[in-house]
Design a protein around this motif. Structure first.
Motif, PDB file in Angstrom:
ATOM      1  N   PRO A 147      25.491  34.350  47.811  1.00  0.00           N
ATOM      2  CA  PRO A 147      26.569  34.890  48.655  1.00  0.00           C
ATOM      3  C   PRO A 147      27.938  34.288  48.391  1.00  0.00           C
ATOM      4  N   HIS A 148      28.010  32.979  48.197  1.00  0.00           N
ATOM      5  CA  HIS A 148      29.304  32.337  47.973  1.00  0.00           C
ATOM      6  C   HIS A 148      29.947  32.806  46.664  1.00  0.00           C
ATOM      7  N   VAL A 149      29.148  32.943  45.624  1.00  0.00           N
ATOM      8  CA  VAL A 149      29.665  33.415  44.333  1.00  0.00           C
ATOM      9  C   VAL A 149      30.054  34.891  44.439  1.00  0.00           C
ATOM     10  N   ALA A 150      29.243  35.678  45.157  1.00  0.00           N
ATOM     11  CA  ALA A 150      29.538  37.105  45.336  1.00  0.00           C
ATOM     12  C   ALA A 150      30.881  37.287  46.031  1.00  0.00           C
ATOM     13  N   VAL A 151      31.117  36.508  47.087  1.00  0.00           N
ATOM     14  CA  VAL A 151      32.371  36.612  47.836  1.00  0.00           C
ATOM     15  C   VAL A 151      33.559  36.214  46.959  1.00  0.00           C
ATOM     16  N   ALA A 152      33.465  35.064  46.298  1.00  0.00           N
ATOM     17  CA  ALA A 152      34.566  34.566  45.475  1.00  0.00           C
ATOM     18  C   ALA A 152      34.871  35.515  44.313  1.00  0.00           C
ATOM     19  N   THR A 153      33.829  35.991  43.630  1.00  0.00           N
ATOM     20  CA  THR A 153      34.016  36.896  42.495  1.00  0.00           C
ATOM     21  C   THR A 153      34.517  38.249  42.972  1.00  0.00           C
ATOM     22  N   SER A 154      34.045  38.689  44.137  1.00  0.00           N
ATOM     23  CA  SER A 154      34.514  39.946  44.705  1.00  0.00           C
ATOM     24  C   SER A 154      36.018  39.911  44.965  1.00  0.00           C
ATOM     25  N   MET A 155      36.520  38.793  45.481  1.00  0.00           N
ATOM     26  CA  MET A 155      37.955  38.678  45.740  1.00  0.00           C
ATOM     27  C   MET A 155      38.756  38.746  44.442  1.00  0.00           C
ATOM     28  N   PHE A 156      38.190  38.217  43.370  1.00  0.00           N
ATOM     29  CA  PHE A 156      38.835  38.304  42.052  1.00  0.00           C
ATOM     30  C   PHE A 156      38.905  39.771  41.603  1.00  0.00           C
ATOM     31  N   ILE A 157      37.805  40.508  41.787  1.00  0.00           N
ATOM     32  CA  ILE A 157      37.762  41.920  41.412  1.00  0.00           C
ATOM     33  C   ILE A 157      38.684  42.736  42.320  1.00  0.00           C
ATOM     34  N   VAL A 158      38.679  42.407  43.625  1.00  0.00           N
ATOM     35  CA  VAL A 158      39.551  43.084  44.587  1.00  0.00           C
ATOM     36  C   VAL A 158      41.019  42.939  44.162  1.00  0.00           C
ATOM     37  N   PHE A 159      41.390  41.753  43.743  1.00  0.00           N
ATOM     38  CA  PHE A 159      42.764  41.503  43.293  1.00  0.00           C
ATOM     39  C   PHE A 159      43.130  42.422  42.130  1.00  0.00           C
ATOM     40  N   LEU A 160      42.257  42.493  41.122  1.00  0.00           N
ATOM     41  CA  LEU A 160      42.537  43.317  39.943  1.00  0.00           C
ATOM     42  C   LEU A 160      42.531  44.814  40.286  1.00  0.00           C
ATOM     43  N   SER A 161      41.519  45.247  41.043  1.00  0.00           N
ATOM     44  CA  SER A 161      41.396  46.672  41.376  1.00  0.00           C
ATOM     45  C   SER A 161      42.533  47.148  42.269  1.00  0.00           C
TER      46      SER A 161
END
Length: 272
Positions: free
Chosen positions: A191-205
């Motif tokens: 979950p912690h990696v999913a959240v952190a990586t998701s925010m990175f993808i959210v930023f780009l998208s």
């Protein structure tokens, strides 16, 4: 007074969005539509709320990503790969959004959020200990000291990322509300990696999808500038809280937030 409301909304959106990896759009879009309907803000269409939200989410994603980067929680390689699919999907979603009416938008958005929250109920059945093989494999040590193996199939990941990008561009949420559950349920991300990586993808998208709305003219810049300071600070607070919570707690909070927002939007969509 309306700018104080927007600053508070930005703070809440940034904190909650960064804490559970949603990007904050699930707070900003419903809040803008609600305040508009309550005549606290000028009348605002779903398209304007979505466009404004996507611009603000860029700063939410950037702020939280910078914080997660310091603690090495972002899986950059996976994030960039997922963005290959989410980028085009985000642009398409932003374009399709132009043809949706207010009530339909709120109803669809609410049903979508509740559906995602129920999907997370099955997360315990797909624990990292499940025997699965992935062409791309990663490992991570959780806050509890457990080494977790996760990964993804490139073709499946690209397709899912495209769908997530489309949903994010369509609803103005950055796609995190679908990306995090997909990472946890399908690819067994901690979950912690999913959240952190998701925010990175959210930023780009969000950069890609917001450009579409900027070009069309669907951004209330005054409101966006009022939301950004709160979102920036809130994103750092959410990332700080995330590092101190157990994975199951993060998932539980995610489900609660999605259900509450979904019910409120469905009520708005049916005229209650």
């Amino acid at each position: 007074m309306e700018y104080i409301f927007l600053l508070i909304i930005g703070l809440l959106a940034g904190t909650i969005g960064s804490l559970v990896g949603l990007g904050g759009g699930v707070i900003i879009v419903p809040a803008l539509l609600f305040l508009s309907a309550a005549h606290v803000l000028p009348t605002m269409s779903p398209q304007m709320a979505v466009g404004t939200s996507l611009v603000v989410i860029i700063f939410n994603g950037l702020s939280s990503t910078l914080t997660y980067m310091k603690h090495k929680m972002v899986d950059y390689k996976s994030g960039l790969f997922f963005f290959i699919g989410s980028g085009p999907g985000a642009m398409l979603g932003a374009w399709v959004n132009q043809h949706v009416h207010m009530q339909h938008f709120s109803l669809y958005f609410g049903l979508f959020l509740i559906a995602v929250s129920f999907l997370l109920m099955f997360q315990s059945r797909l624990s990292p200990s499940s025997k699965r093989t992935f062409p791309v494999v990663r490992t991570y040590v959780t806050n509890e000291g457990e080494e977790v193996t996760y990964g993804y199939h490139p073709l499946i990941a690209t397709f899912i990322a495209f769908v997530v990008g489309f949903v994010g561009g369509f609803f103005g949420i950055g796609g995190g509300s679908l990306m995090v559950p997909a990472m946890i349920l399908i690819f067994l991300f901690p979950p912690h990696v999913a959240v952190a990586t998701s925010m990175f993808i959210v930023f780009l998208s969000s950069i890609v999808s917001s450009l579409t709305h900027v070009f069309i003219g669907n951004v209330a810049w005054t409101f966006a500038l009022s939301l950004i300071p709160g979102v920036w600070i809130g994103a750092k607070c959410g990332a700080w809280l995330n590092r101190r919570l157990k994975g199951k707690t993060v998932v539980t909070l995610l489900r609660i937030v999605l259900i509450l927002l979904g019910v409120r939007l469905i009520m708005q969509g049916v005229g209650l």
